[in-house]
Scaffold this motif. Structure first.
Motif, PDB file in Angstrom:
ATOM      1  N   PRO A   1       0.482  -0.416   0.000  1.00  0.00           N
ATOM      2  CA  PRO A   1       0.000   0.000   0.000  1.00  0.00           C
ATOM      3  C   PRO A   1       0.952   0.823   0.000  1.00  0.00           C
ATOM      4  O   PRO A   1       1.737   0.963   0.450  1.00  0.00           O
ATOM      5  CB  PRO A   1      -0.446  -0.491   0.900  1.00  0.00           C
ATOM      6  CG  PRO A   1      -0.644  -1.311   1.185  1.00  0.00           C
ATOM      7  CD  PRO A   1       0.081  -1.073   1.153  1.00  0.00           C
ATOM      8  N   GLY A   2       1.474   2.114  -0.605  1.00  0.00           N
ATOM      9  CA  GLY A   2       2.643   2.919  -0.521  1.00  0.00           C
ATOM     10  C   GLY A   2       2.336   4.353  -0.168  1.00  0.00           C
ATOM     11  O   GLY A   2       1.258   4.845  -0.320  1.00  0.00           O
ATOM     12  N   ASP A   3       3.367   4.848   0.173  1.00  0.00           N
ATOM     13  CA  ASP A   3       3.157   6.247   0.577  1.00  0.00           C
ATOM     14  C   ASP A   3       3.971   7.148  -0.356  1.00  0.00           C
ATOM     15  O   ASP A   3       5.142   6.904  -0.608  1.00  0.00           O
ATOM     16  CB  ASP A   3       3.575   6.457   2.029  1.00  0.00           C
ATOM     17  CG  ASP A   3       2.687   5.678   2.984  1.00  0.00           C
ATOM     18  OD1 ASP A   3       1.544   6.116   3.175  1.00  0.00           O
ATOM     19  OD2 ASP A   3       3.144   4.663   3.518  1.00  0.00           O
ATOM     20  N   THR A   4       3.328   8.224  -0.765  1.00  0.00           N
ATOM     21  CA  THR A   4       3.835   9.002  -1.892  1.00  0.00           C
ATOM     22  C   THR A   4       3.441  10.452  -1.709  1.00  0.00           C
ATOM     23  O   THR A   4       2.491  10.757  -0.994  1.00  0.00           O
ATOM     24  CB  THR A   4       3.210   8.457  -3.199  1.00  0.00           C
ATOM     25  OG1 THR A   4       3.522   7.072  -3.305  1.00  0.00           O
ATOM     26  CG2 THR A   4       3.700   9.185  -4.427  1.00  0.00           C
ATOM     27  N   THR A   5       4.150  11.361  -2.377  1.00  0.00           N
ATOM     28  CA  THR A   5       3.663  12.733  -2.467  1.00  0.00           C
ATOM     29  C   THR A   5       3.580  13.131  -3.925  1.00  0.00           C
ATOM     30  O   THR A   5       4.421  12.753  -4.735  1.00  0.00           O
ATOM     31  CB  THR A   5       4.561  13.711  -1.687  1.00  0.00           C
ATOM     32  OG1 THR A   5       3.810  14.895  -1.384  1.00  0.00           O
ATOM     33  CG2 THR A   5       5.823  14.079  -2.447  1.00  0.00           C
ATOM     34  N   TYR A   6       2.523  13.868  -4.243  1.00  0.00           N
ATOM     35  CA  TYR A   6       2.363  14.428  -5.579  1.00  0.00           C
ATOM     36  C   TYR A   6       2.290  15.937  -5.442  1.00  0.00           C
ATOM     37  O   TYR A   6       1.649  16.458  -4.520  1.00  0.00           O
ATOM     38  CB  TYR A   6       1.091  13.916  -6.262  1.00  0.00           C
ATOM     39  CG  TYR A   6       0.837  14.632  -7.577  1.00  0.00           C
ATOM     40  CD1 TYR A   6       1.503  14.247  -8.732  1.00  0.00           C
ATOM     41  CD2 TYR A   6      -0.030  15.725  -7.639  1.00  0.00           C
ATOM     42  CE1 TYR A   6       1.319  14.933  -9.931  1.00  0.00           C
ATOM     43  CE2 TYR A   6      -0.219  16.416  -8.834  1.00  0.00           C
ATOM     44  CZ  TYR A   6       0.458  16.013  -9.971  1.00  0.00           C
ATOM     45  OH  TYR A   6       0.281  16.705 -11.148  1.00  0.00           O
ATOM     46  N   LEU A   7       2.934  16.653  -6.365  1.00  0.00           N
ATOM     47  CA  LEU A   7       2.873  18.110  -6.365  1.00  0.00           C
ATOM     48  C   LEU A   7       2.816  18.598  -7.800  1.00  0.00           C
ATOM     49  O   LEU A   7       3.245  17.905  -8.732  1.00  0.00           O
ATOM     50  CB  LEU A   7       4.072  18.712  -5.634  1.00  0.00           C
ATOM     51  CG  LEU A   7       5.453  18.520  -6.256  1.00  0.00           C
ATOM     52  CD1 LEU A   7       5.839  19.688  -7.169  1.00  0.00           C
ATOM     53  CD2 LEU A   7       6.511  18.330  -5.174  1.00  0.00           C
ATOM     54  N   THR A   8       2.301  19.790  -7.974  1.00  0.00           N
ATOM     55  CA  THR A   8       2.248  20.384  -9.296  1.00  0.00           C
ATOM     56  C   THR A   8       2.438  21.888  -9.194  1.00  0.00           C
ATOM     57  O   THR A   8       1.974  22.522  -8.240  1.00  0.00           O
ATOM     58  CB  THR A   8       0.925  20.039 -10.015  1.00  0.00           C
ATOM     59  OG1 THR A   8       0.880  20.729 -11.272  1.00  0.00           O
ATOM     60  CG2 THR A   8      -0.290  20.393  -9.189  1.00  0.00           C
ATOM     61  N   VAL A   9       3.149  22.443 -10.167  1.00  0.00           N
ATOM     62  CA  VAL A   9       3.456  23.869 -10.207  1.00  0.00           C
ATOM     63  C   VAL A   9       3.293  24.355 -11.635  1.00  0.00           C
ATOM     64  O   VAL A   9       3.626  23.635 -12.589  1.00  0.00           O
ATOM     65  CB  VAL A   9       4.898  24.165  -9.724  1.00  0.00           C
ATOM     66  CG1 VAL A   9       5.153  25.673  -9.701  1.00  0.00           C
ATOM     67  CG2 VAL A   9       5.152  23.569  -8.336  1.00  0.00           C
ATOM     68  N   ALA A  10       2.798  25.575 -11.801  1.00  0.00           N
ATOM     69  CA  ALA A  10       2.696  26.203 -13.116  1.00  0.00           C
ATOM     70  C   ALA A  10       3.142  27.654 -12.995  1.00  0.00           C
ATOM     71  O   ALA A  10       2.902  28.304 -11.975  1.00  0.00           O
ATOM     72  CB  ALA A  10       1.268  26.127 -13.633  1.00  0.00           C
ATOM     73  N   ASP A  11       3.801  28.163 -14.046  1.00  0.00           N
ATOM     74  CA  ASP A  11       4.337  29.515 -13.953  1.00  0.00           C
ATOM     75  C   ASP A  11       3.692  30.461 -14.957  1.00  0.00           C
ATOM     76  O   ASP A  11       2.829  30.074 -15.758  1.00  0.00           O
ATOM     77  CB  ASP A  11       5.863  29.507 -14.080  1.00  0.00           C
ATOM     78  CG  ASP A  11       6.375  29.052 -15.448  1.00  0.00           C
ATOM     79  OD1 ASP A  11       5.667  29.242 -16.461  1.00  0.00           O
ATOM     80  OD2 ASP A  11       7.500  28.500 -15.501  1.00  0.00           O
ATOM     81  N   ASP A  12       4.130  31.714 -14.935  1.00  0.00           N
ATOM     82  CA  ASP A  12       3.519  32.788 -15.721  1.00  0.00           C
ATOM     83  C   ASP A  12       3.710  32.600 -17.223  1.00  0.00           C
ATOM     84  O   ASP A  12       2.959  33.149 -18.030  1.00  0.00           O
ATOM     85  CB  ASP A  12       4.106  34.134 -15.277  1.00  0.00           C
ATOM     86  CG  ASP A  12       3.198  35.304 -15.603  1.00  0.00           C
ATOM     87  OD1 ASP A  12       2.003  35.067 -15.873  1.00  0.00           O
ATOM     88  OD2 ASP A  12       3.672  36.448 -15.588  1.00  0.00           O
ATOM     89  N   ASN A  13       4.695  31.820 -17.603  1.00  0.00           N
ATOM     90  CA  ASN A  13       4.944  31.574 -19.022  1.00  0.00           C
ATOM     91  C   ASN A  13       4.186  30.375 -19.572  1.00  0.00           C
ATOM     92  O   ASN A  13       4.285  30.074 -20.764  1.00  0.00           O
ATOM     93  CB  ASN A  13       6.446  31.375 -19.263  1.00  0.00           C
ATOM     94  CG  ASN A  13       7.236  32.638 -18.997  1.00  0.00           C
ATOM     95  OD1 ASN A  13       6.800  33.739 -19.326  1.00  0.00           O
ATOM     96  ND2 ASN A  13       8.399  32.487 -18.377  1.00  0.00           N
ATOM     97  N   GLY A  14       3.463  29.664 -18.707  1.00  0.00           N
ATOM     98  CA  GLY A  14       2.701  28.507 -19.158  1.00  0.00           C
ATOM     99  C   GLY A  14       3.392  27.177 -18.969  1.00  0.00           C
ATOM    100  O   GLY A  14       2.855  26.133 -19.346  1.00  0.00           O
ATOM    101  N   MET A  15       4.602  27.176 -18.388  1.00  0.00           N
ATOM    102  CA  MET A  15       5.235  25.898 -18.064  1.00  0.00           C
ATOM    103  C   MET A  15       4.482  25.232 -16.927  1.00  0.00           C
ATOM    104  O   MET A  15       4.138  25.869 -15.932  1.00  0.00           O
ATOM    105  CB  MET A  15       6.699  26.097 -17.681  1.00  0.00           C
ATOM    106  CG  MET A  15       7.419  24.814 -17.291  1.00  0.00           C
ATOM    107  SD  MET A  15       9.184  25.074 -16.930  1.00  0.00           S
ATOM    108  CE  MET A  15       9.835  25.117 -18.608  1.00  0.00           C
TER     109      MET A  15
END
Length: 593
Positions: A394-408
């Protein structure tokens, strides 16, 4: 909107202790309040015009935004947030683990996939491993045997070399400060630390591994920290400071690598300094599958399980789910059977592509139609076998997401696998080594069989969604085998049931667990062919009863632990405005500017 999946946490008194909630009659427990718009069990998504971050910890989110405001881009900010989470959410991730990412680069208008997973010792064969296991038929979750080379640090520097803008010492500096000066521990992390400590102590007492270094870092007084307690990790601060000053080579061929190799050898491991020196990440091509209404789900190839989500999409596109309510037994039945069909193939075919070829037909629409035809609409099927596509060679994980002003946009997932990892902390470095090797099969005939220098099957997967062929949304939903089925459930919520980004994650989820596993032997029956369908309390009781009548083994769980943790960011293609979401099952925060 036809939304009948009430969020599980909305049915309980949010601020009350668990013991107080459990002692009250259900009919006296307070429910959700009212909302002027949207479902009353969800809050508003976050909307901002320049940058957005969504992570499992508010301080990590704020670090990501600070990096963006300081002139960094989404890759810089994602690395900074991930470093912070390794300190602040050590139960889910850390630099002793692996990393996968999907990056949308507006300059080239394409998706880039990164596989930052580590390998087994190059000088240890399967027969030598079996001898060390002394008759056991699976790898243990602790100690040196399930350790694989940590891939995260190399993945950071690989991403940064291609896309980063700020110097790495500036990117890592916020976490160095928090590690040295301290930060308050968050509530869900406290619960996970306590669970990990009790599990580690039991196994250490049985002589399974040396827990002394890990105990000193996180449990020095014999207990897990309490919520709000200030936690410091000066060893990790020193390690990150070294990485910022000396770069990735310090970790893989310098002093840090030597410490890790010598520590592992003292534990009995076959890893050498050469195994660390030879490690590298790989750029890979994300693959997308059309669902409906112009939406495509994009995932990374094996050794991850990402293609399982694409297989589910190709199965479920053959039925109009919106003809039923979202919480209906019909919709849940089709999702569950599609997951079981996809995972039968996962167990048979998914492995390190350097050692085993994945049949190309698995991701075709025709194969999806063939698999869909196996679903009985009236009841569950006792056991699904893998398909028979033509093999061409059953695993333990982290997910994250980032977006910047240029659309990346960056979709990033990182983990030490089960619990906090192997329980092993190299001398003075402040992080735990992963136990990802537990996912090798010990059957030499299996594509995922243990071999020297091989990457194990991986559960962690970032996702991306396109809309009308254009980049639209980052998506992740952490938690072992929950991840592909979680990605698909969120997609269904958004596309078929018109939920907003926040509602799509807050809505009650299902998690089918069981069936044939990628660690099982190829021959012989599956240990649990039907598996168990776990559901949150927001699934209507009438649906639960009907699913049981259809043959499903259903259990209702109300703690949210096994249903993952969701983050997402969507970008309006015309205005460039971002919408972000996180959820109640974690300590996290979505925020922008």
């Amino acid at each position: 909107m036809r939304i009948v999946m009430a969020a599980a946490a909305a049915l309980a008194l949010a601020g009350a202790p668990a013991s107080a909630q459990d002692s009250r009659p259900v009919e006296q427990q307070i429910g959700a309040g009212g909302r002027p718009v949207g479902a009353n069990w969800s809050r508003s998504p976050v909307i901002a015009g320049h940058g957005m971050a969504a992570t499992a910890h508010p301080l990590a989110t704020q670090i990501a935004l600070d990096i963006l405001k300081a002139g960094g881009n989404a890759v810089d900010a994602a690395i900074a947030a991930n470093a912070a989470l390794g300190l602040m959410e050590p139960t889910g991730n850390g630099i002793g683990g692996d990393l996968f990412a999907i990056i949308y680069d507006p300059a080239t208008d394409r998706l880039y996939g990164l596989n930052g997973s580590g390998r087994s010792p190059r000088k240890q064969t399967l027969s030598q491993l079996l001898e060390k296991l002394d008759g056991a038929d699976v790898l243990p979750p602790v100690g040196h045997l399930p350790v694989t080379i940590p891939g995260t640090v190399d993945a950071w520097f690989t991403m940064h070399a291609r896309f980063g803008t700020l110097p790495m010492n500036e990117v890592l500096a916020p976490t160095v400060t928090y590690a040295r000066e301290g930060h308050p521990i968050a509530p869900v992390v406290v619960m996970s630390l306590d669970r990990s400590m009790r599990s580690f102590e039991t196994r250490a007492a049985a002589g399974m591994f040396d827990f002394s270094n890990a105990r000193r870092v996180w449990f020095a007084d014999g207990t897990a920290p309490e919520a709000g307690e200030i936690f410091r990790n000066p060893d990790l601060a020193n390690t990150l400071e070294t990485l910022g000053r000396e770069g990735r080579d310090a970790f893989y061929s310098g002093r840090l690598a030597q410490i890790m190799a010598e520590y592992l050898q003292r534990q009995g491991s076959s890893f050498t300094a050469d195994d660390f020196r030879d490690h590298s990440s790989n750029w890979v091509e994300p693959v997308c599958a059309h669902y409906r209404k112009g939406y495509e789900l994009c995932e990374l190839p094996p050794n991850t399980q990402g293609f399982a989500a694409l297989q589910m999409v190709n199965i479920l596109k053959n039925i109009e789910l919106e003809q039923w309510e979202r919480g209906s037994p019909e919709v849940i039945h089709y999702i569950t059977e599609a997951k079981r069909l996809a995972y039968a193939d996962v167990a048979r075919f998914y492995a390190d592509p350097d050692f085993a070829q994945l049949p190309a037909e698995l991701l075709t629409e025709e194969y999806g139609r063939q698999r869909f035809a196996l679903i009985d609409p009236a009841r569950t099927t006792a056991e699904f076998g893998p398909g028979e596509p033509k093999l061409e060679g059953p695993g333990d994980t982290t997910y994250l997401t980032v977006a910047d002003d240029n659309g990346m946009m960056v979709s990033l997932i990182q983990s030490n696998y089960r619990g906090m990892g192997s329980g092993l902390v190299p001398d003075g470095l402040g992080f735990m080594l992963q136990d990802r090797g537990e996912l090798y099969s010990l059957d030499p005939a299996h594509p995922n069989a243990y071999e020297p220098g091989k990457r194990p099957f991986q559960t962690i997967i970032p996702a991306f969604v396109k809309k009308d062929g254009k980049p639209w949304m980052t998506l992740g939903l952490m938690g072992g085998g929950m991840q592909p089925q979680g990605h698909v459930q969120v997609l269904i919520n958004l596309v078929d049931y018109d939920m907003n980004l926040q509602e799509a994650g807050d809505a009650a989820r299902i998690n089918h667990d069981g069936g044939r596993q990628p660690t099982e032997r190829q021959s012989g029956p599956s240990a649990d062919p039907l598996g168990t369908l776990y559901v949150e309390p927001g699934i209507p009781s009438a649906s639960v009863n009907r699913l049981r009548a259809m043959g499903h083994k259903v259990e209702v769980l109300d703690d949210g632990i096994m249903f993952g943790g969701y983050q997402a960011i969507a970008r309006d293609p015309q205005s460039g405005v971002y919408t972000g979401a996180t959820e109640m099952r974690k300590d996290g925060q979505a925020s922008g500017y």
